[in-house]
Write an enzyme that holds these catalytic residues in place. Structure first.
Site, PDB file in Angstrom:
ATOM      1  N   ASN A 226      52.590  71.726  35.084  1.00 30.23           N
ATOM      2  CA  ASN A 226      53.191  70.533  34.481  1.00 30.23           C
ATOM      3  C   ASN A 226      52.940  70.479  32.975  1.00 30.23           C
ATOM      4  OD1 ASN A 226      54.467  69.545  36.677  1.00 30.23           O
ATOM      5  ND2 ASN A 226      53.232  67.703  36.901  1.00 30.23           N
TER       6      ASN A 226
ATOM      7  N   CYS B 122      54.710  61.650  35.984  1.00 32.05           N
ATOM      8  CA  CYS B 122      53.916  62.883  36.092  1.00 32.05           C
ATOM      9  C   CYS B 122      53.486  63.474  34.761  1.00 32.05           C
ATOM     10  CB  CYS B 122      54.675  63.927  36.898  1.00 32.05           C
ATOM     11  SG  CYS B 122      54.803  63.476  38.621  1.00 32.05           S
TER      12      CYS B 122
ATOM     13  N   ARG C  19      60.668  67.693  41.761  1.00 30.95           N
ATOM     14  CA  ARG C  19      61.092  66.814  40.666  1.00 30.95           C
ATOM     15  C   ARG C  19      61.797  65.618  41.270  1.00 30.95           C
ATOM     16  NH1 ARG C  19      65.459  70.403  38.386  1.00 30.95           N
ATOM     17  NH2 ARG C  19      65.456  70.883  40.592  1.00 30.95           N
TER      18      ARG C  19
HETATM   19  C1  UDX Z   1      57.762  66.851  37.039  1.00 29.17           C
HETATM   20  C2  UDX Z   1      57.730  68.360  37.388  1.00 29.17           C
HETATM   21  O1  UDX Z   1      58.964  68.976  36.989  1.00 29.17           O
HETATM   22  C3  UDX Z   1      57.488  68.551  38.875  1.00 29.17           C
HETATM   23  O2  UDX Z   1      57.371  69.948  39.176  1.00 29.17           O
HETATM   24  C4  UDX Z   1      56.211  67.819  39.277  1.00 29.17           C
HETATM   25  O3  UDX Z   1      56.001  67.931  40.661  1.00 29.17           O
HETATM   26  C5  UDX Z   1      56.282  66.359  38.880  1.00 29.17           C
HETATM   27  O4  UDX Z   1      56.544  66.254  37.476  1.00 29.17           O
HETATM   28  P1  UDX Z   1      59.537  64.852  37.267  1.00 29.17           P
HETATM   29  O5  UDX Z   1      58.565  64.041  36.488  1.00 29.17           O
HETATM   30  O6  UDX Z   1      60.128  64.284  38.512  1.00 29.17           O
HETATM   31  O7  UDX Z   1      58.876  66.266  37.700  1.00 29.17           O
HETATM   32  O8  UDX Z   1      60.781  65.192  36.301  1.00 29.17           O
HETATM   33  P2  UDX Z   1      61.236  66.398  35.378  1.00 29.17           P
HETATM   34  O9  UDX Z   1      62.592  66.809  35.793  1.00 29.17           O
HETATM   35  O10 UDX Z   1      60.225  67.457  35.264  1.00 29.17           O
HETATM   36  O11 UDX Z   1      61.384  65.643  33.955  1.00 29.17           O
HETATM   37  C6  UDX Z   1      60.272  65.066  33.300  1.00 29.17           C
HETATM   38  C7  UDX Z   1      60.700  64.441  31.987  1.00 29.17           C
HETATM   39  O12 UDX Z   1      61.055  65.452  31.045  1.00 29.17           O
HETATM   40  C8  UDX Z   1      61.925  63.532  32.074  1.00 29.17           C
HETATM   41  O13 UDX Z   1      61.743  62.409  31.228  1.00 29.17           O
HETATM   42  C9  UDX Z   1      63.052  64.415  31.580  1.00 29.17           C
HETATM   43  O14 UDX Z   1      64.147  63.697  31.097  1.00 29.17           O
HETATM   44  C10 UDX Z   1      62.343  65.195  30.485  1.00 29.17           C
HETATM   45  N1  UDX Z   1      62.964  66.480  30.153  1.00 29.17           N
HETATM   46  C11 UDX Z   1      63.081  67.448  31.105  1.00 29.17           C
HETATM   47  C12 UDX Z   1      63.399  66.723  28.847  1.00 29.17           C
HETATM   48  O15 UDX Z   1      63.304  65.855  27.968  1.00 29.17           O
HETATM   49  N2  UDX Z   1      63.949  67.945  28.553  1.00 29.17           N
HETATM   50  C13 UDX Z   1      64.077  68.943  29.477  1.00 29.17           C
HETATM   51  O16 UDX Z   1      64.551  70.036  29.132  1.00 29.17           O
HETATM   52  C14 UDX Z   1      63.619  68.682  30.804  1.00 29.17           C
END
Ligand code: UDX
Length: 429
Positions: A208, A260, A154
């Site tokens: 994902n 992602c 992440r």
């Molecule tokens: C994601 C996957 O988690 C990771 O395993 C993959 O390799 C790439 O895609 P990333 O995009 O870096 O990682 O961020 P992540 O922490 O997963 O958050 C994605 C989005 O979801 C963000 O906008 C975050 O704010 C949102 N989110 C996350 C929520 O709105 N609620 C949550 O409970 C968790």
């Protein structure tokens, strides 16, 4: 081991730095000469906690090198990782031209047995295409193995995720590359899943999409909570204690973003379509996510009525905490929507202000988070930065012309905010 990583984006650079940190000899290749120069001189093109120290330390120790030459990268190592972008095309499918180009370049440079590992997120069956391409373009007719090894890091926690992974997925066609792959990952002490290439590729898109589904599920629940007076955080806590469900990725928000989830969801829906399956469940995940943003904007308009010439402070521009990445950021989308309604914005982000400037014009960028509210009709929180929990709330309330706070990340306790004199609107509470 001697390892080469092609592509020094988030995945490639962090992977290279972590591999070097555990003692491998790593060459990172990128076709962007300016980026390679910056990295050689100890500069870091992205903000990622812990990365700068890791890169500098390993460059100094001679374990991490950068070059623009794929040929040099292929010559120096037996295992070549592909970590180039796989951006979305207009119809949601994946642009695989970078993968294809790198596969050709690797093929032309190969003079002996190599393991070619795909780390980029790719549609199922890409491994077959990479194998065909290498066979076609490898004049030396040497043996090679293609491996799928998706990355799950992440942003904002990339170093931590890479150093302590939940699992390592290795997709292979034969047993030949397995020992080398296991040796590369041995220092990380994580469970290893060895499977076929198609399954490995699917694990990434399936994971994902499932995480995005979890967020859309809690966001849909937040609507029921808003309508009934229930508290979505309490619901998430209660659900999350069931080990089969788990608490993580159940934080209601103004929607998920980033480079992602939105891209991978579209890609997975398209992949399914090409296989003759309409993945309606994932289309609904997308719809709920878009709807969540609409509802948040509506909440602001319902409260402030006409936004034209209203001054609004916005805390958060990155798509999530701990990063300067603003690609597909819900925060930027919200700002643009408010601007469209005629609002005048004062904005702040701990790390993402520079990168926002190309996307968000005609706003006032404020360096101190406590000064954003100055003279504003309302304050909006869009990103879950820990820093924002330390806001000087007394000062913020006094700075606002009207003490209205919209919290798109449920950072504060509602009762406490009301006690402090705020008109406090959050998500599903
Ligand atoms: C994601 C996957 O988690 C990771 O395993 C993959 O390799 C790439 O895609 P990333 O995009 O870096 O990682 O961020 P992540 O922490 O997963 O958050 C994605 C989005 O979801 C963000 O906008 C975050 O704010 C949102 N989110 C996350 C929520 O709105 N609620 C949550 O409970 C968790």
């Amino acid at each position: 081991m001697k390892l080469t990583i092609i592509g020094t984006g988030y995945v490639g650079l962090v992977t290279g730095a972590c591999f070097a940190e555990v003692g491998h000899q790593v060459v990172c290749v990128d076709n962007d000469a300016a980026k390679v120069k910056l990295l050689q001189e100890g500069g870091i093109p992205i903000y990622e906690p812990g990365l700068e120290e890791l890169v500098k330390g390993n460059v100094a120790a001679g374990r991490l090198n950068f070059t623009t030459s794929t040929t040099e990268g292929v010559e120096k190592s037996d295992v070549i990782f592909i970590a180039v972008p796989t951006p979305p095309m207009a119809d949601g499918s994946v642009d695989l031209s970078f993968i294809e180009k790198v596969a050709r370049e690797i093929a032309s440079a190969m003079t002996g047995y190599k393991i070619v590992v795909d780390k980029s997120t790719v549609p199922v069956r890409t491994g077959d295409k990479v194998t065909e391409t290498i066979k076609r373009y490898c004049k030396a007719r040497v043996e090679f193995d293609v491996v799928s090894n998706p990355e799950f890091l992440r942003e904002g926690f990339a170093v931590e995720d890479l150093m302590k992974p939940d699992r390592i997925v290795i997709g292979v066609r034969s047993q030949r590359p397995v020992a080398a792959m296991k040796e590369i990952y041995a220092p990380f002490q994580a469970p290893v899943v060895v499977t076929d290439i198609n399954s490995a590729e699917l694990i990434k898109h399936a994971s994902n999409s499932f995480l995005a589904l979890k967020i859309s599920y809690i966001n849909a629940l937040s609507i029921i909570c808003d309508a009934t007076g229930a508290n979505v955080q309490e619901v998430a806590n209660g659900m999350g204690m069931d080990a089969r469900i788990g608490r993580r990725f159940l934080d209601a928000s103004l929607g998920f973003g980033g480079s992602c989830f939105p891209k991978d969801l579209s890609a997975f829906i398209k992949i399914a379509e090409q296989m003759g399956y309409e993945f309606g469940l994932l289309k609904e995940v997308q719809r709920i996510n878009a709807e969540q943003m609409n509802r948040f904007v509506k909440k602001i308009i319902d409260t402030l009525w006409v936004l034209k010439d209203k001054k609004i402070g916005v805390l958060g521009l990155a798509f999530k905490q701990n990063t300067d990445d603003v690609r597909m950021s819900p925060a930027i989308e919200l700002c643009q929507r408010l601007q469209k309604e005629g609002a005048i914005l004062r904005v702040h982000d701990p790390k993402a202000m520079e990168k926002s400037k190309a996307l968000l014009k005609d706003v006032t960028y404020v360096d101190d988070m406590n000064e954003v509210a100055e003279g504003c009709d309302a304050l909006v929180i869009t990103t879950e930065w820990d820093e924002f929990k330390k806001l000087d709330l007394e000062r913020v309330r006094k700075a606002l012309s009207h003490p209205i706070l919209f919290d798109g990340r449920n950072l504060f306790d509602r009762t406490e905010m009301e006690r402090l004199g705020f008109i406090y609107k959050s998500i599903g509470r």
